[in-house]
Motif scaffolding. Structure first.
Motif, PDB file in Angstrom:
ATOM      1  N   UNK A  19      76.583  -7.967  66.720  1.00 54.65           N
ATOM      2  CA  UNK A  19      76.221  -7.040  65.642  1.00 54.65           C
ATOM      3  C   UNK A  19      76.505  -7.675  64.285  1.00 54.65           C
ATOM      4  N   UNK A  20      77.652  -8.327  64.168  1.00 48.90           N
ATOM      5  CA  UNK A  20      77.982  -9.014  62.917  1.00 48.90           C
ATOM      6  C   UNK A  20      76.981 -10.135  62.632  1.00 48.90           C
ATOM      7  N   UNK A  21      76.558 -10.838  63.664  1.00 44.19           N
ATOM      8  CA  UNK A  21      75.591 -11.920  63.477  1.00 44.19           C
ATOM      9  C   UNK A  21      74.261 -11.425  62.948  1.00 44.19           C
ATOM     10  N   UNK A  22      73.813 -10.262  63.417  1.00 48.77           N
ATOM     11  CA  UNK A  22      72.568  -9.674  62.904  1.00 48.77           C
ATOM     12  C   UNK A  22      72.689  -9.413  61.410  1.00 48.77           C
ATOM     13  N   UNK A  23      73.827  -8.858  60.984  1.00 48.44           N
ATOM     14  CA  UNK A  23      74.036  -8.583  59.558  1.00 48.44           C
ATOM     15  C   UNK A  23      74.051  -9.877  58.746  1.00 48.44           C
ATOM     16  N   UNK A  24      74.694 -10.911  59.282  1.00 48.75           N
ATOM     17  CA  UNK A  24      74.748 -12.196  58.583  1.00 48.75           C
ATOM     18  C   UNK A  24      73.346 -12.769  58.391  1.00 48.75           C
ATOM     19  N   UNK A  25      72.526 -12.708  59.447  1.00 51.18           N
ATOM     20  CA  UNK A  25      71.181 -13.271  59.367  1.00 51.18           C
ATOM     21  C   UNK A  25      70.263 -12.461  58.450  1.00 51.18           C
ATOM     22  N   UNK A  26      70.539 -11.173  58.297  1.00 54.68           N
ATOM     23  CA  UNK A  26      69.710 -10.344  57.421  1.00 54.68           C
ATOM     24  C   UNK A  26      70.129 -10.474  55.962  1.00 54.68           C
ATOM     25  N   UNK A  27      71.435 -10.442  55.706  1.00 58.16           N
ATOM     26  CA  UNK A  27      71.919 -10.313  54.329  1.00 58.16           C
ATOM     27  C   UNK A  27      72.496 -11.596  53.733  1.00 58.16           C
ATOM     28  N   UNK A  28      72.776 -12.606  54.540  1.00 55.09           N
ATOM     29  CA  UNK A  28      73.407 -13.822  54.010  1.00 55.09           C
ATOM     30  C   UNK A  28      72.492 -15.036  54.113  1.00 55.09           C
ATOM     31  N   UNK A  29      71.902 -15.240  55.279  1.00 55.82           N
ATOM     32  CA  UNK A  29      71.092 -16.439  55.519  1.00 55.82           C
ATOM     33  C   UNK A  29      69.672 -16.218  55.016  1.00 55.82           C
ATOM     34  N   UNK A  30      69.167 -17.175  54.259  1.00 54.79           N
ATOM     35  CA  UNK A  30      67.803 -17.079  53.748  1.00 54.79           C
ATOM     36  C   UNK A  30      66.778 -17.096  54.863  1.00 54.79           C
ATOM     37  N   UNK A  31      65.635 -16.412  54.679  1.00 55.50           N
ATOM     38  CA  UNK A  31      64.648 -16.282  55.751  1.00 55.50           C
ATOM     39  C   UNK A  31      63.788 -17.519  55.981  1.00 55.50           C
ATOM     40  N   UNK A  32      63.697 -18.422  55.002  1.00 58.74           N
ATOM     41  CA  UNK A  32      62.817 -19.588  55.120  1.00 58.74           C
ATOM     42  C   UNK A  32      63.578 -20.743  55.752  1.00 58.74           C
ATOM     43  N   UNK A  33      63.231 -21.158  56.978  1.00 61.40           N
ATOM     44  CA  UNK A  33      63.975 -22.226  57.651  1.00 61.40           C
ATOM     45  C   UNK A  33      63.852 -23.585  56.983  1.00 61.40           C
ATOM     46  N   UNK A 107      65.585 -12.787  68.690  1.00 60.98           N
ATOM     47  CA  UNK A 107      65.402 -12.651  67.240  1.00 60.98           C
ATOM     48  C   UNK A 107      66.419 -13.491  66.484  1.00 60.98           C
ATOM     49  N   UNK A 108      67.667 -13.495  66.958  1.00 53.21           N
ATOM     50  CA  UNK A 108      68.703 -14.280  66.295  1.00 53.21           C
ATOM     51  C   UNK A 108      68.399 -15.769  66.389  1.00 53.21           C
ATOM     52  N   UNK A 109      67.899 -16.213  67.531  1.00 51.95           N
ATOM     53  CA  UNK A 109      67.541 -17.628  67.678  1.00 51.95           C
ATOM     54  C   UNK A 109      66.421 -17.998  66.706  1.00 51.95           C
ATOM     55  N   UNK A 110      65.448 -17.105  66.580  1.00 49.69           N
ATOM     56  CA  UNK A 110      64.342 -17.346  65.643  1.00 49.69           C
ATOM     57  C   UNK A 110      64.856 -17.472  64.211  1.00 49.69           C
ATOM     58  N   UNK A 111      65.708 -16.546  63.798  1.00 46.31           N
ATOM     59  CA  UNK A 111      66.257 -16.601  62.440  1.00 46.31           C
ATOM     60  C   UNK A 111      67.243 -17.751  62.264  1.00 46.31           C
ATOM     61  N   UNK A 112      67.774 -18.236  63.381  1.00 46.35           N
ATOM     62  CA  UNK A 112      68.712 -19.354  63.318  1.00 46.35           C
ATOM     63  C   UNK A 112      68.048 -20.714  63.359  1.00 46.35           C
ATOM     64  N   UNK A 113      66.719 -20.760  63.142  1.00 44.72           N
ATOM     65  CA  UNK A 113      65.978 -22.024  63.012  1.00 44.72           C
ATOM     66  C   UNK A 113      65.466 -22.609  64.319  1.00 44.72           C
ATOM     67  N   UNK A 114      65.320 -21.791  65.357  1.00 46.66           N
ATOM     68  CA  UNK A 114      64.771 -22.294  66.616  1.00 46.66           C
ATOM     69  C   UNK A 114      63.246 -22.259  66.585  1.00 46.66           C
ATOM     70  N   UNK A 115      62.637 -23.343  67.056  1.00 46.27           N
ATOM     71  CA  UNK A 115      61.194 -23.401  67.256  1.00 46.27           C
ATOM     72  C   UNK A 115      60.918 -23.140  68.731  1.00 46.27           C
TER      73      UNK A 115
END
Length: 252
Positions: A19-33, A107-115
């Protein structure tokens, strides 16, 4: 399902951490890999490092990753290669498309830069190669598992080098990595995610371990100019084989 208080506690912590990781990927990490900066990668790596601690994985490192954009290639033993390696390298991955459909994790893998690649589909392969070229040109790292599947960690399967091409075209170095696992009661083969075991069954089994030692060895990077895929595949596979053998000797 859970056979010890340890596994229950870890599972609860794991759900909270997801749950914390979802928040980090939404609000902290930029969307453009292709525009991930040091802050973005720091957030991803810190989350992965905490995930390893929750899972009871103790990571030790030999050598160091190269600076700047690189293509990393590693042997593949389990799904937890991902948090272990991404906790120590700011890198995206190339993975099978099935993972994209996993609830939350996909979804987390996708936002974490996985192709993601659809195996057996040429259009998907070409699309992934183009994405790899763009990311490497932008100075982003990528990591592939050239064996194409997981193994028991006792040997290295033949490296498939089709994903080496973007690094060759842009003169990006390729750095081999060897990974090996052990625990107080299980060998690397017993910890590996192989055969027909389900993801959930394997995760529950892992959560019950007192701890798992993950040993990561960074080999010398291989320069790509003037070399073809076959030569690079043989060189990188040999480096991983030698390093894996050394890690096994250290454990035994």
């Amino acid at each position: 399902m859970f056979k010890s208080p340890r596994s229950i506690v870890r599972f609860i912590l794991l759900l909270a951490h997801l749950f914390w990781g979802v928040l980090v990927l939404i609000f902290v990490v930029g969307p453009d890999p292709e525009r991930r900066n040091q802050r973005d990668w720091g957030a991803v790596q810190n989350w992965m490092a905490r995930l390893c601690r929750i899972l009871g994985i103790r990571v030790s490192i030999e050598g160091a990753p190269v600076n700047g954009g690189a293509l990393f290639v590693s042997n593949h033993i389990s799904w937890y290669d991902i948090p272990v390696l991404q906790s120590v390298i700011p890198t995206g991955f190339v993975a099978k498309a099935e993972i994209r459909g996993w609830p939350i994790i996909g979804w987390m893998a996708h936002r974490g830069n996985t192709l993601f690649i659809h195996r057996g589909k040429r259009d998907s392969f070409i699309h992934v190669l183009e994405d790899m070229k763009r990311r490497l040109k932008a100075g982003q790292n990528l990591l592939v598992f050239p064996e194409g599947t997981t193994s028991a960690g006792d040997s290295v399967m033949t490296f498939k080098t089709r994903f080496y091409e973007p690094a060759i075209e842009d003169g990006v170095p390729i750095q081999p990595i060897a990974v090996y696992y052990s625990s107080p009661h299980r060998s690397c083969a017993e910890l590996a995610f192989v055969n027909s075991e389900s993801f959930m069954a394997h995760m529950v089994r892992l959560l019950g371990e007192p701890y798992i030692d993950a040993r990561v060895r960074f080999c010398e990077p291989v320069q790509t100019p003037g070399r073809d895929r076959r030569e690079l595949g043989e060189m990188t596979q040999a480096e991983v084989e030698q390093s894996l053998a050394a890690l096994k000797r250290q454990t035994n």
